[in-house]
Design a protein around this motif. Structure first.
Motif, PDB file in Angstrom:
ATOM      1  N   ARG A  17       0.837  -1.212   0.000  1.00  0.00           N
ATOM      2  CA  ARG A  17       0.000   0.000   0.000  1.00  0.00           C
ATOM      3  C   ARG A  17       0.865   1.253   0.000  1.00  0.00           C
ATOM      4  O   ARG A  17       0.639   2.189  -0.786  1.00  0.00           O
ATOM      5  N   MET A  22      -0.616   5.048  -1.110  1.00  0.00           N
ATOM      6  CA  MET A  22      -2.048   5.045  -0.809  1.00  0.00           C
ATOM      7  C   MET A  22      -2.262   5.128   0.694  1.00  0.00           C
ATOM      8  O   MET A  22      -1.473   4.591   1.478  1.00  0.00           O
ATOM      9  N   GLN A  24      -4.723   4.167   4.030  1.00  0.00           N
ATOM     10  CA  GLN A  24      -5.573   3.027   4.378  1.00  0.00           C
ATOM     11  C   GLN A  24      -7.001   3.262   3.901  1.00  0.00           C
ATOM     12  O   GLN A  24      -7.679   2.342   3.447  1.00  0.00           O
ATOM     13  N   LEU A  27      -7.251   2.574   0.123  1.00  0.00           N
ATOM     14  CA  LEU A  27      -7.270   1.138  -0.145  1.00  0.00           C
ATOM     15  C   LEU A  27      -8.606   0.537   0.270  1.00  0.00           C
ATOM     16  O   LEU A  27      -9.179  -0.306  -0.438  1.00  0.00           O
ATOM     17  N   VAL A  38      -8.729  -2.603   7.024  1.00  0.00           N
ATOM     18  CA  VAL A  38      -7.375  -2.543   6.459  1.00  0.00           C
ATOM     19  C   VAL A  38      -6.342  -2.439   7.573  1.00  0.00           C
ATOM     20  O   VAL A  38      -5.300  -3.103   7.545  1.00  0.00           O
ATOM     21  N   GLU A  42      -3.219  -5.023   8.384  1.00  0.00           N
ATOM     22  CA  GLU A  42      -1.823  -4.592   8.404  1.00  0.00           C
ATOM     23  C   GLU A  42      -1.166  -4.820   9.761  1.00  0.00           C
ATOM     24  O   GLU A  42       0.054  -5.019   9.847  1.00  0.00           O
ATOM     25  N   LEU A  56      -6.876  -7.428  -3.645  1.00  0.00           N
ATOM     26  CA  LEU A  56      -5.607  -6.827  -3.219  1.00  0.00           C
ATOM     27  C   LEU A  56      -4.507  -7.111  -4.231  1.00  0.00           C
ATOM     28  O   LEU A  56      -3.700  -6.227  -4.552  1.00  0.00           O
ATOM     29  N   PHE A  60      -2.465  -4.230  -6.118  1.00  0.00           N
ATOM     30  CA  PHE A  60      -1.017  -4.139  -5.918  1.00  0.00           C
ATOM     31  C   PHE A  60      -0.212  -4.668  -7.104  1.00  0.00           C
ATOM     32  O   PHE A  60       1.018  -4.560  -7.116  1.00  0.00           O
TER      33      PHE A  60
END
Length: 204
Positions: A17, A22, A24, A27, A38, A42, A56, A60
């Motif tokens: 991310r 980006m 949170q 995303l 999110v 993480e 995801l 990504f």
């Protein structure tokens, strides 16, 4: 999957991310989840389901293997993905992947399953709906005889009326329960009497 593995996956999500600059929240918007979800990923507090993992990877521009790098997760998912185009699927494959699928996703694979062992259905029970579980139990009964120990493991997950009917059927066919304390909360009062009587007959 142990806590260490989940935290490693969480770090990879965070790193990917940040590499895209980006937040949170940004995303989360792409995944239609809250930014708290999110954040939990993480921090290694939870792991995304299969649908979110796939999204995801797209966001990504990574493969599932690159994002997860965990054989305990990647291999079952990869195996399931490689077999969905076939006409059949083993219950074992579905059980291995169940923790990463939503109940509706599991339902979509059920019609491809050809084997219905009680032991595998019991493993799948926490991840499926009561309706699906009842369907699988009925299928299993056509392939093998239900055993006393199966009832104790199925009880917390089955619809009460359907489970009660299953117990009555077992008793009417001459089945016996050598113990019953854990079973009684899941059956009707009149069935409890039959269960206790069956235990008394077992002791003679």
């Amino acid at each position: 999957m142990n806590e260490f593995d989940i935290k490693k996956i969480g770090k990879r999500i965070a790193d990917a991310r940040k590499a895209l600059n980006m937040t949170q929240m940004e995303l989360a918007d792409k995944l239609y989840v809250s930014f708290q979800a999110v954040s939990n990923w993480e921090r290694g507090q939870s792991i995304p389901d299969l649908e979110r993992l796939t999204t995801l990877c797209t966001v990504f521009d990574l493969t599932l293997d690159q994002l997860i790098r965990n054989d305990a997760v990647v291999q079952p998912i990869a195996k399931l993905s490689s077999t969905v185009t076939n006409d059949f699927l083993s219950m074992r494959d579905l059980v291995d992947t169940a923790p990463f699928l939503k109940p509706q996703e599991i339902d979509s694979y059920i019609d491809k399953v050809t084997d219905f062992p009680f032991d595998q259905i019991i493993c799948l029970a926490p991840f499926i709906t009561e309706t699906t579980l009842s369907f699988l139990v009925e299928k299993a009964q056509s392939q093998e005889k239900i055993q006393q120990e199966h009832f104790f493991k199925l009880a917390p997950f089955m619809n009460t009326s359907q489970f009660d009917g299953l117990v009555c059927q077992y008793l009417n066919e001459g089945g016996r329960f050598s113990s019953y304390d854990e079973l009684l909360p899941f059956v009707k009062s009149e069935t409890r009497i039959q269960v206790v009587h069956s235990s008394n007959r077992e002791s003679f």
